[in-house]
Scaffold this active site. Sequence first.
Site, PDB file in Angstrom:
ATOM      1  N   ASP A 133      11.330  13.226  49.031  1.00  0.00           N
ATOM      2  CA  ASP A 133      10.843  14.548  49.416  1.00  0.00           C
ATOM      3  C   ASP A 133       9.969  15.166  48.342  1.00  0.00           C
ATOM      4  O   ASP A 133       9.343  14.464  47.578  1.00  0.00           O
ATOM      5  CB  ASP A 133      12.048  15.449  49.718  1.00  0.00           C
ATOM      6  CG  ASP A 133      11.797  16.385  50.874  1.00  0.00           C
ATOM      7  OD1 ASP A 133      11.076  17.358  50.706  1.00  0.00           O
ATOM      8  OD2 ASP A 133      12.335  16.127  51.965  1.00  0.00           O
ATOM      9  N   HIS A 180      11.413  22.402  49.608  1.00  0.00           N
ATOM     10  CA  HIS A 180      11.821  21.623  50.773  1.00  0.00           C
ATOM     11  C   HIS A 180      12.875  20.570  50.436  1.00  0.00           C
ATOM     12  O   HIS A 180      13.904  20.447  51.099  1.00  0.00           O
ATOM     13  CB  HIS A 180      10.576  20.965  51.362  1.00  0.00           C
ATOM     14  CG  HIS A 180      10.768  20.303  52.682  1.00  0.00           C
ATOM     15  ND1 HIS A 180      11.247  19.013  52.807  1.00  0.00           N
ATOM     16  CD2 HIS A 180      10.517  20.729  53.934  1.00  0.00           C
ATOM     17  CE1 HIS A 180      11.287  18.683  54.086  1.00  0.00           C
ATOM     18  NE2 HIS A 180      10.850  19.707  54.791  1.00  0.00           N
ATOM     19  N   SER A 222      12.677  18.527  59.841  1.00  0.00           N
ATOM     20  CA  SER A 222      13.016  18.251  58.449  1.00  0.00           C
ATOM     21  C   SER A 222      14.424  18.708  58.116  1.00  0.00           C
ATOM     22  O   SER A 222      15.071  18.156  57.224  1.00  0.00           O
ATOM     23  CB  SER A 222      12.041  18.971  57.513  1.00  0.00           C
ATOM     24  OG  SER A 222      10.797  18.337  57.466  1.00  0.00           O
TER      25      SER A 222
END
Length: 601
Positions: A180, A220, A412
């Site tokens: 990520d 994220h 996600s």
Amino acid sequence: MFLRSRNRLGRAATVALVGAGLIATAGTAFAAPGAPAAPGSIYGSDSISSLGSISSPVAAGTRSYLVITAPNDTAGAKTAVGTNGGSVFASYDAIGVIVAHSAAADFASKMRTVTGVQQVGASRTSDVPAEATNPAIPPAPAQVTPTTSETARVDMTQIGADKAWAVNTGSSAVTVGVLDTGVDDQHYDLKANFDATKSASCAYGKLDTRAGSWRDTGSHGTHVAGTIAAAKNGKGMVGVAPGVKIASVRIAENPSGLFFPENTICAFVFAGDKGFDVTNNSYYTDPWLFNCPDNADQAAILEGVKRAQQYAEGKGVLNVSAAGNEDYNLASKSSDSTSPNDSTPANRTISNNCLSVPGELPGMVSVSSINSSNVKSSFSNYGTGKIAVAAPGDNVYSTVPGGKYGAKSGTSMASPHVAGVAALLVSVNPTATLADLRSKLATQADDLTCSDSRCSGTTALNNFYGEGRVDALAAVSDGGTTPPPTGTVFENTADVSIPDAGAAVYSNIVVSGVTGNAPATLKVDVNIVHTWRGDLVIDLIAPDGTAYRLKASSSNDSADNVIATYTVNASTEVANGTWKLKVQDVARYDTGHINSWKLTF
């Protein structure tokens, strides 16, 4: 709040930073295990170049290319790269993929004529950034200690995770790699489960094992990591599998935030070599939303990423991915107006042969998103044969950098729920094959009924939810019928290196507070990372020095790793005292380490 519906996976996610008073967007990333390689080296048959061998500035107009050869047959192509106006930036020899840089306009066409070269393709439509040869270490954010208590959150109750924790929170012998934007390893809810020794950066397509290279360049990846394995410590929130380890492999570049093919290739190879059990992939590989095999550049991307993903699978890694946020029918493709996203997007006609990678590659566990009403999220992609299972992805509360928390939405956010459940499955079934794990995820999933006219199939299997909503409780307790374990568990998670053809090594566990003798069914869970497990002889040594053979050597057993549960009749042994795991490598050429082991009385 969502950005444009046809935007990349990570950027459709939004986060409200608790106490910060702002809304921010983010991207995606990964993690893995192992010791750093020396600068400029190719370590073992893994063939991953370590950052440091290239330090010259990037010339204007330099592009990155994937040069594909037969596996372990890259020597001639590497020489040709130099003679055709390029340089080798990284090489993944085991899968036959070279990452080359060149400013020559005819580099690809010349390389395609070289004997032994199967494919060549540009991996991006923009210049290689200056940061590629000297990337900065992402700064460590200032931390705050959370004051809010853990609460029952709808996403966790939807999948039965709150009930699963009473049965099994996951094993520390299991590692989930977060591929990520990076992970904040010092976050209050993540630091206890974070393994820095198995984390790195693959941004720009070259392995970087410097301390901190794995840190988050957005938020994220940290959010994804919390959903998987935030600690059950009374503060903030709890992940699906709060007892497992997480590692970070950053693949997002900075400042672009994009996930180029060479970065993804590096990450999957690293994941395989370092023995991850599961990876989470909440992104698609830039710059093409869909890669079409009739385009030479995109065909090379498809082949390179596929080989890397298959390499990881061959090493026993289960790869979980987000299905995408375009509200797009992946089984009925016709157009794409968002690619390439690193330069100037243009409308183009596509077909079902064009794939989003890595999510549409064979073997990937692709996850669609549902909301709190168990209905497909408005943004979630779908498609017959394209979705394995579904999970909550709307307004998911999780960790963000600096010890904070926030809510994000996107597939996600759905994918790490499934990665967490997969980690629970591995925890209770350490010898399960990848086929076993995929089957259990499917058969244990809770059926969801079609929710609108675009949904087709049956309640048991449809194009919105695949096999249904993933079930954490079923993963640890056969649907909730198995009672929580009653034995007392003692564990040692410290790594112990095993020398090649050397002396035996030991890992100790001190047992106390157990009355009387050990049981006749003493459970010994062993997790050893090794590149040829047949070399290993493993014994359990009781406190009085008695040895119990767990595993003999075998010259015919060339598989990687020892992940097994042994049952020992230790009823003549006093339980309390120092028990030892003795491991010796009795043959040359392969090495490894004791990852963890535990005793259940």
